[in-house]
Design a protein around this motif. Structure first.
Motif, PDB file in Angstrom:
ATOM      1  N   ASN A 208       0.804  -1.222   0.000  1.00 55.41           N
ATOM      2  CA  ASN A 208       0.000   0.000   0.000  1.00 55.41           C
ATOM      3  C   ASN A 208       0.842   1.279   0.000  1.00 55.41           C
ATOM      4  O   ASN A 208       0.327   2.373   0.246  1.00 55.41           O
TER       5      ASN A 208
ATOM      6  N   LYS B  70      -6.661  -0.441 -11.219  1.00 52.00           N
ATOM      7  CA  LYS B  70      -7.452  -0.958 -10.103  1.00 52.00           C
ATOM      8  C   LYS B  70      -7.127  -0.209  -8.814  1.00 52.00           C
ATOM      9  O   LYS B  70      -8.038   0.146  -8.050  1.00 52.00           O
ATOM     10  N   VAL B  71      -5.854   0.006  -8.574  1.00 50.50           N
ATOM     11  CA  VAL B  71      -5.463   0.766  -7.389  1.00 50.50           C
ATOM     12  C   VAL B  71      -5.975   2.196  -7.489  1.00 50.50           C
ATOM     13  O   VAL B  71      -6.445   2.773  -6.500  1.00 50.50           O
ATOM     14  N   TRP B  72      -5.902   2.771  -8.679  1.00 54.62           N
ATOM     15  CA  TRP B  72      -6.359   4.141  -8.864  1.00 54.62           C
ATOM     16  C   TRP B  72      -7.843   4.278  -8.546  1.00 54.62           C
ATOM     17  O   TRP B  72      -8.264   5.278  -7.931  1.00 54.62           O
ATOM     18  N   ASP B  73      -8.644   3.312  -8.945  1.00 51.34           N
ATOM     19  CA  ASP B  73     -10.081   3.365  -8.649  1.00 51.34           C
ATOM     20  C   ASP B  73     -10.336   3.416  -7.146  1.00 51.34           C
ATOM     21  O   ASP B  73     -11.316   4.021  -6.690  1.00 51.34           O
ATOM     22  N   GLU B  74      -9.463   2.796  -6.376  1.00 51.75           N
ATOM     23  CA  GLU B  74      -9.637   2.757  -4.929  1.00 51.75           C
ATOM     24  C   GLU B  74      -9.196   4.049  -4.239  1.00 51.75           C
ATOM     25  O   GLU B  74      -9.763   4.437  -3.217  1.00 51.75           O
ATOM     26  N   ILE B  75      -8.174   4.707  -4.798  1.00 47.07           N
ATOM     27  CA  ILE B  75      -7.592   5.862  -4.110  1.00 47.07           C
ATOM     28  C   ILE B  75      -7.907   7.194  -4.787  1.00 47.07           C
ATOM     29  O   ILE B  75      -7.504   8.246  -4.297  1.00 47.07           O
ATOM     30  N   GLN B  76      -8.649   7.149  -5.877  1.00 45.02           N
ATOM     31  CA  GLN B  76      -8.875   8.356  -6.677  1.00 45.02           C
ATOM     32  C   GLN B  76      -9.424   9.510  -5.842  1.00 45.02           C
ATOM     33  O   GLN B  76      -8.971  10.648  -5.945  1.00 45.02           O
ATOM     34  N   GLU B  77     -10.396   9.224  -5.004  1.00 39.22           N
ATOM     35  CA  GLU B  77     -11.041  10.270  -4.214  1.00 39.22           C
ATOM     36  C   GLU B  77     -10.099  10.867  -3.175  1.00 39.22           C
ATOM     37  O   GLU B  77     -10.304  12.009  -2.728  1.00 39.22           O
ATOM     38  N   ASP B  78      -9.081  10.134  -2.783  1.00 40.24           N
ATOM     39  CA  ASP B  78      -8.166  10.607  -1.738  1.00 40.24           C
ATOM     40  C   ASP B  78      -6.819  11.065  -2.303  1.00 40.24           C
ATOM     41  O   ASP B  78      -5.867  11.275  -1.539  1.00 40.24           O
TER      42      ASP B  78
END
Length: 412
Positions: free
Chosen positions: A305, A379-387
């Protein structure tokens, strides 16, 4: 049969030439257009300031005001139109020639308003030719305006069919109209002078050159942070170096000339310029290297992470100047290798320092690490995009540089 074929041939020829003989539905003579070369956007009240006590200027200032359909004036919009040659030659306009004549090569009109479309139509109350923007060269925005946001300010420029996507956009820390007021020594119009300055990016990497209206539109609508070039001006010249940092559509600060240089290295935007390092000689003389080729690849590395950006830079140089002992060591492979090592270490250090500075000072992802995340780690970007705004300042960067010196010049 021959007559029939001949008639068919004439018919084909007639239809063919019809496409070249028709007129354009919106045709207008060039001398009946008001060609806008440049535009400046300042905060209200209109500029120039410091002339409020001049009686002849007060009358013009009244013309710059207009009743608005809604709300009060927020901006002072100035457009630059070239003066017709006959008017330039007229003593009443040119002021007898010399410097005064040079200042009258263009007509700069200012109107205060809160939206450009309304102001644009209001220009028609002061000039007999309708403003025409397909030859617009530059848009200059003052820092005061840019810090409030430019998305709404440029909305019409993004939409209108007359606006060219290659129009240059500049930010100035002073008053934008003063930049248009330049009377350049080697160009007829300040707008043309400013438009050509970015063409020197292959000579100087302190110049951000990918900053036209199309790039601004792409960055704003793609929700990308970006930079726009800084321009400062005197009466007869401008300096184009350094950059304004934009977070979203709002300016948040400035980058100096050297930081702009190393930002271009990080953005894979270097097309030329120089690097200077200390010589391996004991006297610590300077070695000047000309950049002939540069390529930067950025790829994220995800571990536990933790996001790290791996930046791989390949650069080719020519040895342009080396003052010590009349180039006595220029052919020495050890000397060349040592210079290559020094420029590699310098680039790694300066690029990392620039990235760290922008992360801590502005938190603006002007290096487009988010684009690299979308490309390589969707895939990682979809998870952290908002932050991402909170994550970006903590992202580690590893810089690897491979520098090669190809040419050392001719010597006798």
């Amino acid at each position: 049969m021959k007559i029939y074929r001949f008639k068919c041939f004439l018919g084909v020829v007639f239809v063919f030439f019809m496409f070249f003989l028709v007129g354009c539905w919106d045709y207008m003579e060039v001398e009946n257009r008001g060609y806008v070369l440049g535009m400046a956007i300042d905060k209200y009240p209109p500029l120039p300031q410091g002339q409020e006590d001049l009686e002849d200027y007060l009358s013009e200032r009244e013309l710059e005001k207009m009743p608005l359909h809604q709300g009060g004036p927020k901006y002072a919009y100035t457009i630059q139109i070239p003066v017709i040659p006959e008017a330039i030659a007229t003593p009443e306009v040119a002021g007898g020639g010399g410097e005064a004549g040079a200042l009258e090569r263009t007509w700069d009109l200012t109107i205060a308003g809160n939206n450009f479309f309304e102001v644009n139509r209001q220009f028609s109350t002061r000039i007999s030719y309708p403003p025409f923007y397909e030859h617009l060269k530059v848009i200059i925005i003052s820092e005061e305006v840019a810090r409030e946001g430019i998305k709404e300010l440029l909305d019409m420029h993004f939409r209108d069919h007359e606006m060219r996507r290659r129009t240059r956009v500049f930010i100035t820390p002073s008053e934008a109209k003063k930049v248009l007021d330049i009377a350049p020594r080697i160009d007829d119009y300040s707008s043309l002078y400013l438009e050509r300055l970015p063409l020197n990016a292959n000579k100087n990497s302190r110049i951000p050159h990918k900053t036209d209206l199309g790039e601004v539109s792409k960055s704003i609508h793609g929700e990308l942070d970006f930079v726009l070039p800084r321009v400062i001006a005197t009466r007869d010249e401008a300096k184009y170096a350094g950059a304004a940092v934009f977070k979203g559509d709002k300016m948040v600060g400035w980058l100096g000339e050297l930081d702009t240089n190393y930002t271009k290295w990080a953005r894979d935007a270097v097309v030329g310029g120089i690097e200077v390092v200390e010589s391996p000689h004991p006297a610590a003389e300077l070695v000047v290297l000309e950049i002939t080729k540069a390529k930067t690849n950025v790829k994220p590395v995800i571990k536990s992470n933790n996001i790290k950006m791996h930046m791989d830079i390949a650069a080719t140089f020519n040895l342009s100047e080396e003052f010590r002992s009349q180039f006595e060591n220029a052919f020495d492979r050890e000397f060349i290798s040592e210079v290559e090592s020094r420029v590699e270490e310098k680039l790694k250090r300066e690029i990392k320092d620039t990235i760290t500075y922008v992360q801590s000072e502005y938190g603006a992802d002007i290096f487009h690490f988010n684009v690299a995340m979308q490309r390589y780690e969707p895939k990682v970007w979809d998870e952290i995009q908002e932050d991402w705004r909170d994550i970006f300042p903590q992202v580690e960067v590893e810089v690897v540089v491979d520098a090669k010196i190809r040419l050392i010049g001719l010597m006798k």
